[in-house]
Design an enzyme around this catalytic site. Structure first.
Site, PDB file in Angstrom:
ATOM      1  N   GLY A 185      20.925   1.457  45.617  1.00  0.00           N
ATOM      2  CA  GLY A 185      20.169   2.266  45.435  1.00  0.00           C
ATOM      3  C   GLY A 185      18.867   2.721  46.459  1.00  0.00           C
ATOM      4  O   GLY A 185      18.424   0.546  47.359  1.00  0.00           O
ATOM      5  N   PRO A 186      17.713   3.363  46.616  1.00  0.00           N
ATOM      6  CA  PRO A 186      16.958   3.008  48.000  1.00  0.00           C
ATOM      7  C   PRO A 186      15.913   3.240  46.680  1.00  0.00           C
ATOM      8  O   PRO A 186      15.687   2.999  46.205  1.00  0.00           O
ATOM      9  CB  PRO A 186      16.577   4.810  48.218  1.00  0.00           C
ATOM     10  CG  PRO A 186      17.134   6.039  46.664  1.00  0.00           C
ATOM     11  CD  PRO A 186      18.564   4.398  46.334  1.00  0.00           C
ATOM     12  N   GLY A 187      14.762   2.213  48.240  1.00  0.00           N
ATOM     13  CA  GLY A 187      13.697   2.499  47.768  1.00  0.00           C
ATOM     14  C   GLY A 187      13.549   1.104  46.526  1.00  0.00           C
ATOM     15  O   GLY A 187      14.685  -0.270  47.243  1.00  0.00           O
TER      16      GLY A 187
ATOM     17  N   CYS B 100      23.007  -4.474  44.813  1.00  0.00           N
ATOM     18  CA  CYS B 100      21.971  -4.645  45.672  1.00  0.00           C
ATOM     19  C   CYS B 100      21.167  -4.202  45.224  1.00  0.00           C
ATOM     20  O   CYS B 100      20.327  -5.026  45.215  1.00  0.00           O
ATOM     21  CB  CYS B 100      22.413  -3.209  47.173  1.00  0.00           C
ATOM     22  SG  CYS B 100      21.623  -3.083  48.394  1.00  0.00           S
TER      23      CYS B 100
ATOM     24  N   GLN C 245      18.321  -6.471  42.340  1.00  0.00           N
ATOM     25  CA  GLN C 245      17.069  -6.715  42.832  1.00  0.00           C
ATOM     26  C   GLN C 245      16.468  -6.289  41.419  1.00  0.00           C
ATOM     27  O   GLN C 245      15.388  -7.261  41.358  1.00  0.00           O
ATOM     28  CB  GLN C 245      16.381  -5.761  43.915  1.00  0.00           C
ATOM     29  CG  GLN C 245      16.560  -6.120  45.554  1.00  0.00           C
ATOM     30  CD  GLN C 245      16.570  -5.420  46.676  1.00  0.00           C
ATOM     31  OE1 GLN C 245      16.031  -4.604  45.753  1.00  0.00           O
ATOM     32  NE2 GLN C 245      17.033  -5.224  48.104  1.00  0.00           N
TER      33      GLN C 245
END
Lengths: 191, 468
Positions: free
Chosen positions: A52-54, A79, A83
């Site tokens: 995902g983004p951010g 990913c 994190q």
């Protein structure tokens, strides 16, 4: 057997879900904003956090959810999911490079064996789409987590020391990750 | 269907025959324009796919050989050129409510439907519209000659028969090579301040690109397509169909699509297919990466040059994974395959890097379902799409309108084809405009992105300006 899949609104999530569905695995797909609806986690055979983004710290509900996962349930973070796993375990997630490069392939060399999953090392190159990462020198890697493989000083594959929880910074579902299939098969075989 | 005309003429290629028949086509267009005025849609497609295959090796999960379950997907396509004129058209729908548009395209139709929809940030500004027609004149041009058929959907037979006689006379006229079609003399140029190379590359564009890179460094997105639309000098003038066809015969873009009425207009020279479906098998063919050859026809060394550009390969990889994801939204799990990745497709003097992603539609999925799930198209937005669309809205100071929207045809049997609206001129609420854009990644260099803008813009605008 149902696996719980948390989608962080990524544009690669459905490549990952389709990989599992094509193996006749039943998936419960929950978007990030629906996490509060999840009550009992013990019914799931495994829990997967999507990319995902951010920054992972923006995903408070996923961090909370991670902390609620019963100890016996295997976890896979991809990913951003990787994190979130490392952040929840106390690691620092930061920009990997002044100019992060998205879409480059790496070969995984020197991968330590997983304590839980046999033959997990990706057989072939894998692709990176991340801007952020957790340094392999982070203090968590002398505490609760082991970094099984690193790339340019950042953790590429990480595993909890005592629980079957795995995070990968690369994208095993990508068409640019020929090594991803063997990795996902190994995870599914374990689950 | 009885109205059929066959002319055998052997030539080196379908494209050569397109040149050979070009005067007939222009005369046909001229006649149709007089008859149907604004009630006609042209939809042309060059199906030949020439270029260079990328060596996949063990580096990607993909194949250069069409998987057996997809043998039929391109069966109705070959090296021919299809020109379709939809005549006596009427607007079935014109709406700013995108859901009404999707709903209509989820139903089956009695005649082929032509549809157009703007980019998503412009749904409230520009209308989505759907057009049906009473009959279709379809020309099929191959290296062997020309085949013309009339498909009657809802037209009086007498009218079609008399029209067919006139069509025959056009093709029987041996002296047409001397015939000169009337052309408007029009200058469709950009406003002067945008013409000079570096004035377009103003501070604003560089700042926007830098801002996009900031988002990427923070992990908000990996690829963002940033664009700008430009009003044309003649704000109210829209080129005629014959003028458009004259330009298309020169440019020979993969798609040539034209429609014009009082409110909206589209003259499209797009090289890019969005989604295509035949017998529930579907494909999407995103393009990322453009290189202008120094030779007349791009060569293998041009292809090698684009493959050696890591930025292009990385960007293209992202788009392929994005489109795999989007196909997985409507296709059966496990059915999605990457076919001919990084293919260096020859498009005139340009090389366009293109991949095909194939899939088998889930039961009962229609065009409307696919568009609802897959728009905006990945190759003109970025990844992750949801976040990048928010960033695009924030960074682009002009809404896109029809630029980077899509148009296409839904057939009566549910098959469909669609095209990304790039390299086109649009008419809508804001007047007549066009757009350009480029994919920005962390590796982007503002100057070279700007040069890519110009290559794309020049690939069609000059031809429209001076059609003869």
């Amino acid at each position: 057997m149902t696996l719980l899949f948390i989608d962080h609104y990524d544009s690669f999530s459905y490549n990952l879900t389709s990989w599992f569905i094509a193996k006749n695995v039943e998936l419960k797909i929950i978007s990030y904003n629906e996490i509060s609806l999840l009550k009992d986690l013990s019914q799931y055979k495994a829990i997967i956090f999507s990319p995902g983004p951010g920054h992972p710290s923006e995903y408070l509900e996923s961090i909370e959810l991670y902390k609620r996962i019963p100890e016996h349930i295997p976890f896979l973070g991809v990913c951003l999911g990787h994190q979130i796993f490392l952040l929840a375990e106390g690691g620092i997630v930061e920009q990997i490079n002044p100019i992060p490069i998205h879409g480059c392939q790496v070969e995984i060399i020197d991968c330590k064996e997983s304590k839980f999953i046999k033959n997990m090392t990706p057989k072939g190159s894998v692709v990176l789409y991340n801007s952020l990462g957790c340094k392999s020198s982070d203090p968590i890697f002398s505490n609760s987590v082991v970094s099984l493989a690193n790339e340019s000083g950042f953790s590429l594959i990480a595993e909890h020391k005592h629980l079957a929880r795995i995070g990968v910074q690369f994208h095993p579902e990508s068409f640019a990750s020929p090594g991803g299939d063997s990795f996902l098969n190994a995870f599914l075989g374990f689950v | 269907m009885t109205n059929n005309l066959k002319i055998s003429y052997k030539n080196k290629s379908a494209l050569k025959n397109l040149d050979y028949f070009s005067q007939n086509i222009l005369l046909l267009s001229d006649m149709f324009e007089k008859y149907f005025k604004q009630n006609i849609v042209c939809h042309f497609q060059i199906q030949a796919c020439e270029g260079f295959e990328f060596e996949i090796g063990n580096n990607f999960i993909a194949t250069n050989i069409l998987p057996s379950q997809y043998q039929n997907i391109y069966s109705s396509e070959n090296n021919s050129i299809i020109l379709r004129f939809f005549c006596n058209t009427s607007k079935r729908l014109s709406t700013k409510n995108i859901n009404n548009f999707y709903t209509l395209l989820k139903k089956s139709a009695n005649s082929p439907l032509f549809f157009v929809t703007p980019y998503e940030n412009s749904h409230k500004e520009e209308s989505s519209y759907v057009i049906d027609s009473k009959f279709e004149v379809r020309l099929h041009i191959s290296h062997d000659g020309l085949d013309l058929n009339i498909f009657n959907y809802n037209e009086k037979k007498d009218f079609i028969n008399s029209l067919f006689q006139q069509i025959l006379s056009i093709f029987n006229n041996k002296s047409i090579n001397n015939y000169n079609i009337y052309h408007e003399n029009v200058n469709l140029s950009l406003p002067e301040n945008k013409q000079k190379n570096n004035s377009f590359l103003d501070k604003e564009i560089i700042e926007t690109i830098e801002k996009a890179k900031d988002f990427m460094n923070k992990g908000d997105c990996y690829l963002a397509n940033l664009t700008s639309t430009i009003p044309l000098n003649e704000k109210t003038y829209f080129i005629s169909m014959t003028h458009f066809i004259t330009a298309w015969l020169k440019i020979k873009s993969r798609y040539g699509i034209y429609y014009h009425d009082m409110k909206v207009g589209l003259s499209c020279f797009s090289p890019e297919r969005f989604i295509y479906s035949h017998d529930n098998k579907m494909t999407t063919e995103p393009i990322k990466g453009t290189l202008k050859s120094n030779s007349n026809i791009p060569t293998l060394s041009d292809a090698k040059a684009i493959w050696a550009d890591k930025k292009e390969i990385y960007e293209h990889t992202l788009v392929v994974d994005l489109m795999r994801n989007d196909l997985n939204l409507v296709c059966q799990a496990g059915s999605v395959h990457v076919y001919r990745p990084f293919y260096a497709r020859i498009a005139g003097k340009l090389i366009q890097m293109q991949s095909s992603i194939l899939g088998t539609l889930k039961m009962d999925k229609t065009l409307g379902d696919c568009l609802e799930a897959m728009l905006p198209a990945g190759s003109i937005s970025g990844t992750p799409k949801k976040r990048v669309c928010e960033i695009i809205s924030q960074l682009e100071n002009v809404k896109r309108g029809y630029y980077t929207g899509i148009c296409g045809i839904l057939e009566e049997n549910g098959d469909f084809d669609s095209t990304i609206l790039i390299r086109s001129v649009y008419k809508g609420e804001r007047g007549v405009y066009c757009g350009v854009g480029a994919g920005i990644t962390t590796l982007s260099n503002a100057k070279s992105e700007y040069e890519e803008f110009l290559i794309k813009l020049n690939s069609f605008l000059h031809a429209i300006e001076s059609p003869v």
